[in-house]
Design an enzyme around this catalytic site. Structure first.
Site, PDB file in Angstrom:
ATOM      1  N   ASP A   1       2.408   0.623   2.117  1.00 46.73           N
ATOM      2  CA  ASP A   1       3.006   1.457   1.080  1.00 46.73           C
ATOM      3  C   ASP A   1       3.170   2.899   1.542  1.00 46.73           C
ATOM      4  OD1 ASP A   1       3.109  -0.660  -0.695  1.00 46.73           O
ATOM      5  OD2 ASP A   1       1.154  -0.204  -1.581  1.00 46.73           O
TER       6      ASP A   1
ATOM      7  N   TYR B   1      -8.666  -3.390   7.535  1.00 44.87           N
ATOM      8  CA  TYR B   1      -8.306  -2.116   6.918  1.00 44.87           C
ATOM      9  C   TYR B   1      -9.548  -1.249   6.768  1.00 44.87           C
ATOM     10  CZ  TYR B   1      -3.655  -3.733   5.358  1.00 44.87           C
ATOM     11  OH  TYR B   1      -2.362  -4.180   5.291  1.00 44.87           O
TER      12      TYR B   1
END
Length: 259
Positions: free
Chosen positions: A52, A110
């Site tokens: 994003d 992540y």
């Protein structure tokens, strides 16, 4: 025709995300532009993770097809000479023509960073979430343990109609702290514990899944939710029970391992 795999690192601050957008500068769009100029033919990359706006990466993966004679391992050098400073290719190599970065079995990792102090730290502002209130990291770790394993993560994602299978496997979810004794100008730096890193590794992630998990862990660490409630939220398959979606700029895609 050959297929070239790129390992892409980028600072996502100035981009509208990975995917090409009609009204913004994207990571994929920037790669397409400079690859097309370099190889003198229209090139379109296919990315493994469509991060994003504001999300960073140290090891995203992309592929493209080309008939160019330039050796695949030299493309990284030539492309880096053209790209803006906030995007850099870490490796380029030829892969089998049927290699697909998104549908192959992977292990993705992540990291989400939280600056937990009384005041913001300017050098970390683009890469971590500033959180003023004291966080109890041990409570956060207890809550995180409920998410390890294979589960339906409906409660921890932003729903997309095209995604019907919300079962994912989290291999590990670790929470580390740096900076408990950090000093500035001879004095201890206020309240909080320092820089908290939430590191999560799984076989894939739903839309906003990592950021919602972090938002829920913040509620636990801040005393607004008990660690044991994580199990209830997971089983309920109800997004409204989980925490807010944490801001994008604290999130970094560390790497993707192909199995």
């Amino acid at each position: 025709m050959k297929r070239v795999k790129l390992i892409v690192a980028y600072d996502g601050t100035n981009y509208c995300g990975w995917q090409v957008q009609p009204n913004g500068v994207s990571i994929a769009g920037t790669l397409n532009q400079h690859l097309s100029e370099l190889l003198n033919k229209d090139i379109y990359v296919l990315g493994a993770s469509r991060t994003d706006a504001g999300v960073h990466a140290r090891g995203n993966v992309a592929v493209f097809d080309t008939e160019a004679r330039m050796p695949a391992d030299r493309i990284s050098y030539a492309l880096n000479a053209r790209l803006p400073e906030d995007i850099r290719i870490q490796d380029s190599r030829e892969v089998p023509p049927d290699f697909h970065p998104r549908f192959a079995k992977t292990r993705k990792t992540y990291e989400y960073k939280i600056w937990n102090r009384r005041f913001p730290e300017p050098c970390s502002r683009l890469y971590s979430l500033f959180y003023h209130w004291n966080l109890d990291v041990e409570r956060m770790r207890r809550a995180a343990a409920y998410l390890v394993g294979t589960h339906d993560f409906t409660s921890f994602c932003t729903s997309k109609p095209e995604v019907t299978n919300r079962v994912r496997t989290i291999y590990s979810l670790e929470i580390d702290v740096q900076g408990e004794t950090m000093e500035y100008g001879g004095g201890i730096c206020g309240n909080g514990v320092g820089m908290i890193t939430v590191r999560i590794c799984g076989n894939g992630f739903l839309y906003n899944m990592v950021r919602i998990i972090v938002g829920t862990l913040l509620k636990v660490g801040g005393g607004m939710m008990e660690p044991e409630e994580m199990q209830t939220i997971l089983e309920a398959k109800d997004r409204s029970l989980a925490g807010d979606t944490a801001q994008a700029h604290g999130l970094t895609l560390v790497g993707i391992e192909y199995l």
